[in-house]
Write an enzyme that holds these catalytic residues in place. Structure first.
Site, PDB file in Angstrom:
ATOM      1  N   SER A  40       0.871  -1.179   0.000  1.00 52.13           N
ATOM      2  CA  SER A  40       0.000   0.000   0.000  1.00 52.13           C
ATOM      3  C   SER A  40       0.908   1.229   0.000  1.00 52.13           C
ATOM      4  O   SER A  40       0.949   2.017   0.932  1.00 52.13           O
ATOM      5  CB  SER A  40      -0.914  -0.009   1.227  1.00 52.13           C
ATOM      6  OG  SER A  40      -0.159   0.026   2.418  1.00 52.13           O
ATOM      7  N   HIS A 155      -3.002  -6.129   2.125  1.00 55.13           N
ATOM      8  CA  HIS A 155      -2.199  -7.218   2.692  1.00 55.13           C
ATOM      9  C   HIS A 155      -3.001  -8.518   2.765  1.00 55.13           C
ATOM     10  O   HIS A 155      -2.494  -9.552   3.184  1.00 55.13           O
ATOM     11  CB  HIS A 155      -1.688  -6.847   4.091  1.00 55.13           C
ATOM     12  CG  HIS A 155      -0.852  -5.611   4.087  1.00 55.13           C
ATOM     13  ND1 HIS A 155      -0.594  -4.876   5.211  1.00 55.13           N
ATOM     14  CD2 HIS A 155      -0.223  -4.967   3.063  1.00 55.13           C
ATOM     15  CE1 HIS A 155       0.174  -3.843   4.897  1.00 55.13           C
ATOM     16  NE2 HIS A 155       0.399  -3.878   3.603  1.00 55.13           N
ATOM     17  N   GLU A 164      -4.974  -2.641   8.913  1.00 50.72           N
ATOM     18  CA  GLU A 164      -4.276  -3.249  10.058  1.00 50.72           C
ATOM     19  C   GLU A 164      -5.018  -3.001  11.361  1.00 50.72           C
ATOM     20  O   GLU A 164      -5.413  -1.869  11.654  1.00 50.72           O
ATOM     21  CB  GLU A 164      -2.857  -2.667  10.162  1.00 50.72           C
ATOM     22  CG  GLU A 164      -2.061  -2.894   8.886  1.00 50.72           C
ATOM     23  CD  GLU A 164      -0.708  -2.183   8.875  1.00 50.72           C
ATOM     24  OE1 GLU A 164      -0.173  -1.893   9.956  1.00 50.72           O
ATOM     25  OE2 GLU A 164      -0.216  -1.914   7.769  1.00 50.72           O
ATOM     26  N   GLU A 207       1.545  -9.610   6.831  1.00 54.21           N
ATOM     27  CA  GLU A 207       2.277  -9.156   8.015  1.00 54.21           C
ATOM     28  C   GLU A 207       2.092 -10.092   9.203  1.00 54.21           C
ATOM     29  O   GLU A 207       2.319  -9.712  10.347  1.00 54.21           O
ATOM     30  CB  GLU A 207       1.870  -7.723   8.363  1.00 54.21           C
ATOM     31  CG  GLU A 207       2.201  -6.776   7.218  1.00 54.21           C
ATOM     32  CD  GLU A 207       2.110  -5.308   7.577  1.00 54.21           C
ATOM     33  OE1 GLU A 207       1.474  -4.992   8.607  1.00 54.21           O
ATOM     34  OE2 GLU A 207       2.671  -4.492   6.832  1.00 54.21           O
ATOM     35  N   ASP A 242      -4.338   0.860  11.429  1.00 52.73           N
ATOM     36  CA  ASP A 242      -3.811   1.548  10.251  1.00 52.73           C
ATOM     37  C   ASP A 242      -4.858   1.360   9.170  1.00 52.73           C
ATOM     38  O   ASP A 242      -5.043   0.260   8.643  1.00 52.73           O
ATOM     39  CB  ASP A 242      -2.463   0.968   9.806  1.00 52.73           C
ATOM     40  CG  ASP A 242      -1.971   1.639   8.517  1.00 52.73           C
ATOM     41  OD1 ASP A 242      -2.632   2.593   8.066  1.00 52.73           O
ATOM     42  OD2 ASP A 242      -0.938   1.210   7.973  1.00 52.73           O
ATOM     43  N   GLU A 283      -3.702   5.346  12.235  1.00 52.53           N
ATOM     44  CA  GLU A 283      -2.729   5.703  11.185  1.00 52.53           C
ATOM     45  C   GLU A 283      -3.459   5.833   9.853  1.00 52.53           C
ATOM     46  O   GLU A 283      -4.384   5.065   9.575  1.00 52.53           O
ATOM     47  CB  GLU A 283      -1.673   4.587  11.122  1.00 52.53           C
ATOM     48  CG  GLU A 283      -0.614   4.777  10.041  1.00 52.53           C
ATOM     49  CD  GLU A 283       0.323   3.558   9.974  1.00 52.53           C
ATOM     50  OE1 GLU A 283       0.580   2.922  11.015  1.00 52.53           O
ATOM     51  OE2 GLU A 283       0.780   3.253   8.863  1.00 52.53           O
ATOM     52  N   ASP A 310       1.389   8.275   7.631  1.00 49.68           N
ATOM     53  CA  ASP A 310       2.275   7.363   6.887  1.00 49.68           C
ATOM     54  C   ASP A 310       2.325   7.822   5.428  1.00 49.68           C
ATOM     55  O   ASP A 310       3.211   8.582   5.045  1.00 49.68           O
ATOM     56  CB  ASP A 310       1.755   5.924   7.046  1.00 49.68           C
ATOM     57  CG  ASP A 310       2.444   4.920   6.137  1.00 49.68           C
ATOM     58  OD1 ASP A 310       3.503   5.252   5.583  1.00 49.68           O
ATOM     59  OD2 ASP A 310       1.933   3.788   5.980  1.00 49.68           O
ATOM     60  N   LYS A 335       9.531   5.104   7.789  1.00 47.50           N
ATOM     61  CA  LYS A 335       9.915   3.955   6.961  1.00 47.50           C
ATOM     62  C   LYS A 335      11.120   4.369   6.129  1.00 47.50           C
ATOM     63  O   LYS A 335      11.005   5.267   5.285  1.00 47.50           O
ATOM     64  CB  LYS A 335       8.773   3.594   6.018  1.00 47.50           C
ATOM     65  CG  LYS A 335       7.546   2.974   6.674  1.00 47.50           C
ATOM     66  CD  LYS A 335       6.413   2.957   5.664  1.00 47.50           C
ATOM     67  CE  LYS A 335       5.276   2.043   6.069  1.00 47.50           C
ATOM     68  NZ  LYS A 335       4.080   2.265   5.194  1.00 47.50           N
ATOM     69  N   HIS A 363       8.159  -1.344   9.720  1.00 45.72           N
ATOM     70  CA  HIS A 363       8.534  -2.275   8.659  1.00 45.72           C
ATOM     71  C   HIS A 363       7.734  -1.952   7.401  1.00 45.72           C
ATOM     72  O   HIS A 363       6.941  -1.008   7.381  1.00 45.72           O
ATOM     73  CB  HIS A 363       8.208  -3.718   9.097  1.00 45.72           C
ATOM     74  CG  HIS A 363       6.719  -3.956   9.272  1.00 45.72           C
ATOM     75  ND1 HIS A 363       6.151  -5.195   9.396  1.00 45.72           N
ATOM     76  CD2 HIS A 363       5.669  -3.079   9.340  1.00 45.72           C
ATOM     77  CE1 HIS A 363       4.851  -5.100   9.522  1.00 45.72           C
ATOM     78  NE2 HIS A 363       4.529  -3.838   9.492  1.00 45.72           N
ATOM     79  N   ARG A 364       7.908  -2.748   6.329  1.00 40.08           N
ATOM     80  CA  ARG A 364       7.024  -2.731   5.179  1.00 40.08           C
ATOM     81  C   ARG A 364       6.321  -4.085   5.131  1.00 40.08           C
ATOM     82  O   ARG A 364       6.746  -5.044   5.767  1.00 40.08           O
ATOM     83  CB  ARG A 364       7.797  -2.522   3.853  1.00 40.08           C
ATOM     84  CG  ARG A 364       8.544  -1.233   3.720  1.00 40.08           C
ATOM     85  CD  ARG A 364       7.743   0.012   4.000  1.00 40.08           C
ATOM     86  NE  ARG A 364       6.534   0.196   3.228  1.00 40.08           N
ATOM     87  CZ  ARG A 364       6.334   1.173   2.337  1.00 40.08           C
ATOM     88  NH1 ARG A 364       7.307   2.032   2.091  1.00 40.08           N
ATOM     89  NH2 ARG A 364       5.179   1.305   1.711  1.00 40.08           N
ATOM     90  N   LYS A 386       6.445  -0.721  14.715  1.00 38.25           N
ATOM     91  CA  LYS A 386       5.362  -1.421  14.020  1.00 38.25           C
ATOM     92  C   LYS A 386       6.007  -2.454  13.110  1.00 38.25           C
ATOM     93  O   LYS A 386       6.442  -2.140  12.001  1.00 38.25           O
ATOM     94  CB  LYS A 386       4.521  -0.421  13.225  1.00 38.25           C
ATOM     95  CG  LYS A 386       3.244  -1.059  12.669  1.00 38.25           C
ATOM     96  CD  LYS A 386       2.360  -0.049  11.970  1.00 38.25           C
ATOM     97  CE  LYS A 386       2.686   0.035  10.507  1.00 38.25           C
ATOM     98  NZ  LYS A 386       1.519   0.307   9.642  1.00 38.25           N
TER      99      LYS A 386
HETATM  100  C1  2PG Z   1       1.763   0.481   6.131  1.00 38.05           C
HETATM  101  C2  2PG Z   1       2.725  -0.578   5.663  1.00 38.05           C
HETATM  102  C3  2PG Z   1       3.329  -1.396   6.752  1.00 38.05           C
HETATM  103  P1  2PG Z   1       3.001  -1.331   3.215  1.00 38.05           P
HETATM  104  O1  2PG Z   1       0.835   0.866   5.394  1.00 38.05           O
HETATM  105  O2  2PG Z   1       1.959   1.055   7.188  1.00 38.05           O
HETATM  106  O3  2PG Z   1       2.422  -1.963   7.626  1.00 38.05           O
HETATM  107  O4  2PG Z   1       2.204  -1.349   4.639  1.00 38.05           O
HETATM  108  O5  2PG Z   1       4.403  -1.689   3.499  1.00 38.05           O
HETATM  109  O6  2PG Z   1       2.275  -2.305   2.361  1.00 38.05           O
HETATM  110  O7  2PG Z   1       2.886   0.078   2.691  1.00 38.05           O
HETATM  111 MG    MG Z   2       0.437   2.598   6.967  1.00 35.98          MG
END
Ligand code: 2PG
Ligand code: MG
Length: 422
Positions: A40, A155, A164, A207, A242, A283, A310, A335, A363-364, A386
Site C-alpha cells: 500500500s 495485505h 491493520e 504481516e 492503520d 494511522e 504514513d 519507513k 517495517h514494510r 510497528k
Molecule cells: C503500512 C505498511 C506497513 P506497506 O501501510 O503502514 O504496515 O504497509 O508496506 O504495504 O505500505
Molecule cells: Mg500505513
C-alpha cells in the site's frame, strides 16, 4: 572510514518479490543490508526502481542492482567517508533527483544501511549505539510493539477495508513482557477464530496477522478485545488501526466495507470507533492528499489519541513541515525506504520529535531477514515500533533482535521501555 568495495545483488523478500541487497567491504569486514518493499505504497514515496521486464512479472530489480555496481561503486569505491551524512550526501548528489528516480531509492538505501553497519564496527559500537551517535540521541528506548494481528486491505486481498488491526501492549514494565502479553493474546485470538469460523480463518496475511471472514470492523475489534480480556490483559493492551485509507478513497469518497463516507463523515465514523473500543492510535485515517480531512481528524481526535501520518508524510521532511503547519497529525510513521537514505530518515525523526510528535519506526509489508529497523528504533529512542504480528520469520527477526538489545541494555542497567504516552 575507507570503502574498499561496494556491490549489490538481487535477492527475494517475504512475498517472493525481488529486492536489493547491498554489501560494503572495509578493512574490517563486509557488511550487508536488504531493502524492504511496500504494497500500500504512498504515491509521494521515493522511487522504488523495478525493471518492468518479463522476469518476475516486471518486479525484477536488476537495474537498481546495476546502478550500485556501476555508478555508485565508481563514485565511492576506494574513497573515505567520515560520517553517514558524508556518504549519503554523495549518494544524493549522484542521483540528483527529488524522488531518487535516476538510481532508485532501493539502490541508495541498501548502500546507506550497509554503511551504517560498517561505521558501527569501525567505531566499536553496536548498531543501535551508532544510530544514537548519528542522530545525537543518548536515550536508548525499547519500543512498545504494535502487533498487527488482523490483516486486511492490500495485505489480504481486500481493497475496501481497514488494513491493520493492532494490539498496543502499553501497560507493561518491559519490552519482553509486552511482547509476551501481545503474543499470548495473538495465540488466543487464533483459538477463538478457529472455534468460531473454522481453520480457514486463521490463515495469515502479509504481516503475519489473521485474515478472518469478518466484514465488519466493529466485529473484528470486539473479537480482539475479548481475546485481550480472556488473556488477562484488559486495560493493559489497547488497540490501534492503520486504515491505509488512500486505498479505499475514490472520487472524494471513502468506502469501508459496505459503507461510503465523505471526509467529514469518516471522521465521525472514527470518533465512534474510538469511543466504543480501546483505540489509542489511528494511522492513515485520511487519504494521502486529503489535507483538510487530516486537519479535521486531528482537531476532532488529536487531543485524545495518536494520529499517525504514513502515506501522508512518507518520511519526508518537506511533507512533515506542511503537516506541522496545518496541524494534520501528531505522529510520524518512519519507513526508511520511503525516503531512501539513513540520514534523511533520521532527519525526519528528529524534526518530528523536536515538535513533540511521537515517532513509530515501521517495517514494510514486504520484508526480509534484515533487522536494521530494530536497532533503528532503539537508537532513535522513539519508543514505538510497528513490525507486524509475532509470526513469520521476517517479522520475528525484528522482535528477536529487540530481545537481544534489551538483554544488552539490561546488563548495563540502562534499559528504558516505551514511548511518549498517548
Ligand atoms: C503500512 C505498511 C506497513 P506497506 O501501510 O503502514 O504496515 O504497509 O508496506 O504495504 O505500505
Ligand atoms: Mg500505513
Amino acid at each position: 572510514m575507507k570503502i574498499e568495495n561496494v556491490k549489490a545483488r538481487q535477492v527475494l523478500d517475504s512475498r517472493g518479490n525481488p529486492t536489493v541487497e547491498a554489501e560494503i567491504s572495509t578493512s574490517k569486514d563486509s557488511f550487508r543490508a536488504i531493502v524492504p518493499s511496500g504494497a500500500s505504497t504512498g504515491k509521494h514515496e521515493a522511487l522504488e526502481m523495478r525493471d518492468g521486464e518479463k522476469a518476475y512479472s516486471g518486479k525484477g530489480v536488476l537495474k537498481a542492482v546495476s546502478n550500485v555496481n556501476s555508478f555508485i561503486a565508481k563514485e565511492i569505491n576506494g574513497k573515505k567517508f567520515a560520517s553517514q551524512k558524508e556518504l549519503d550526501s554523495a549518494l544524493l548528489s549522484l542521483d540528483g533527483t527529488e524522488n531518487k528516480s535516476k538510481l532508485g531509492a532501493n539502490a541508495l538505501l541498501g548502500v546507506s544501511m550497509a554503511f551504517t553497519r560498517a561505521l558501527a564496527v569501525e567505531n566499536n559500537l553496536e548498531l543501535f549505539e551508532q544510530i544514537g551517535e548519528i542522530s545525537k540521541n543518548k536515550n536508548f528506548v525499547l519500543p512498545v510493539p504494535q502487533l498487527n494481528v488482523l490483516n486486511g486491505g492490500k495485505h489480504a486481498g481486500k481493497e475496501s477495508d481497514i488494513q491493520e488491526h493492532m494490539l498496543f501492549p502499553i501497560g507493561f514494565d518491559s519490552f519482553s513482557e509486552a511482547l509476551q502479553a501481545g503474543t499470548e493474546t495473538y495465540h488466543l485470538l487464533k483459538k477463538k477464530l478457529k472455534a468460531k469460523y473454522g481453520a480457514q480463518a486463521t490463515l495469515l496475511g502479509d504481516e503475519g496477522g489473521f485474515v478472518p471472514p469478518i466484514g465488519n470492523v466493529n466485529d473484528r475489534l470486539e473479537l480482539m478485545l475479548s481475546a485481550v480480556e480472556e488473556a488477562g490483559y484488559a486495560g493493559k493492551i489497547k488497540i490501534g488501526l492503520d486504515c491505509a485509507s488512500s486505498e479505499f478513497l475514490n472520487n472524494g469518497k471513502y468506502s469501508v466495507g459496505e459503507k461510503t463516507f465523505s471526509s467529514g463523515e469518516l471522521v465521525d465514523f472514527y470518533a465512534e470507533l474510538v469511543d466504543k473500543f480501546d483505540i489509542v492510535s489511528i494511522e492513515d485515517g485520511m487519504g494521502e492528499d486529503d489535507w483538510e480531512g487530516w486537519s479535521a481528524l486531528t482537531k476532532s481526535l488529536g487531543e485524545a489519541i495518536q494520529i499517525v501520518g504514513d502515506d501522508l508524510l512518507v518520511t519526508n521532511v518537506t511533507r512533515i513541515k506542511k503537516a506541522l503547519a496545518e496541524k494534520s497529525c501528531n505522529s510520524l510513521l518512519l519507513k526508511v525506504n520511503q525516503i531512501g537514505t539513513v540520514t534523511e530518515a533520521i532527519d525526519a525523526s528528529n524534526l518530528a520529535k523536536s515538535n513533540d510528535w511521537s515517532v513509530v519506526v515501521s517495517h514494510r509489508s514486504g520484508e526480509t531477514e534484515d533487522a536494521f529497523i530494530s536497532d533503528l528504533v532503539v537508537g532513535l529512542g522513539t519508543g514505538q515500533s510497528k513490525f507486524g504480528a509475532t509470526a513469520r520469520s521476517e517479522r520475528i527477526a525484528k522482535y528477536n533482535q529487540l530481545l537481544r538489545i534489551e538483554e544488552k541494555l539490561n546488563e548495563s542497567g540502562s534499559c528504558v521501555f516505551g514511548g511518549k504516552t498517548f
